[in-house]
Write a protein that holds these residues in place. Sequence first.
Motif, PDB file in Angstrom:
ATOM      1  N   HIS A  99      11.464 -23.200  -9.209  1.00 49.56           N
ATOM      2  CA  HIS A  99      10.485 -24.278  -9.371  1.00 49.56           C
ATOM      3  C   HIS A  99      10.465 -25.222  -8.177  1.00 49.56           C
ATOM      4  O   HIS A  99      10.036 -26.371  -8.292  1.00 49.56           O
ATOM      5  N   LEU A 100      10.887 -24.740  -7.024  1.00 47.83           N
ATOM      6  CA  LEU A 100      10.987 -25.580  -5.842  1.00 47.83           C
ATOM      7  C   LEU A 100       9.642 -26.144  -5.408  1.00 47.83           C
ATOM      8  O   LEU A 100       9.548 -27.313  -5.014  1.00 47.83           O
ATOM      9  N   GLU A 101       8.602 -25.357  -5.500  1.00 48.36           N
ATOM     10  CA  GLU A 101       7.271 -25.825  -5.097  1.00 48.36           C
ATOM     11  C   GLU A 101       6.803 -26.976  -5.983  1.00 48.36           C
ATOM     12  O   GLU A 101       6.146 -27.894  -5.521  1.00 48.36           O
ATOM     13  N   GLU A 102       7.118 -26.925  -7.253  1.00 49.36           N
ATOM     14  CA  GLU A 102       6.749 -28.023  -8.161  1.00 49.36           C
ATOM     15  C   GLU A 102       7.488 -29.303  -7.798  1.00 49.36           C
ATOM     16  O   GLU A 102       6.967 -30.402  -7.911  1.00 49.36           O
ATOM     17  N   TYR A 103       8.752 -29.168  -7.378  1.00 52.28           N
ATOM     18  CA  TYR A 103       9.531 -30.341  -7.022  1.00 52.28           C
ATOM     19  C   TYR A 103       9.076 -30.952  -5.715  1.00 52.28           C
ATOM     20  O   TYR A 103       9.258 -32.162  -5.494  1.00 52.28           O
TER      21      TYR A 103
END
Length: 70
Positions: free
Chosen positions: A62-66
Amino acid sequence: MSGLVKAAAARVAPAMRTGIITQRASLYTRPAKEKLGTAETAIGLGMFSLAILGPSGWILAHLEEYKKKE
């Protein structure tokens, strides 16, 4: 200030003069009553792996969301 240092040294000095303090643990071990099977070992290793790697995998997935700043 020197009075405070002298008071602290008077309290610490006896403990420093006694030498090394040895600690002994009263721990007794024996062989297991029943041997672990292959399935139990695999489940145990799988749970430990999930507990250690699961959170970091979640964050990386979920790195892109963070990265988004809303």
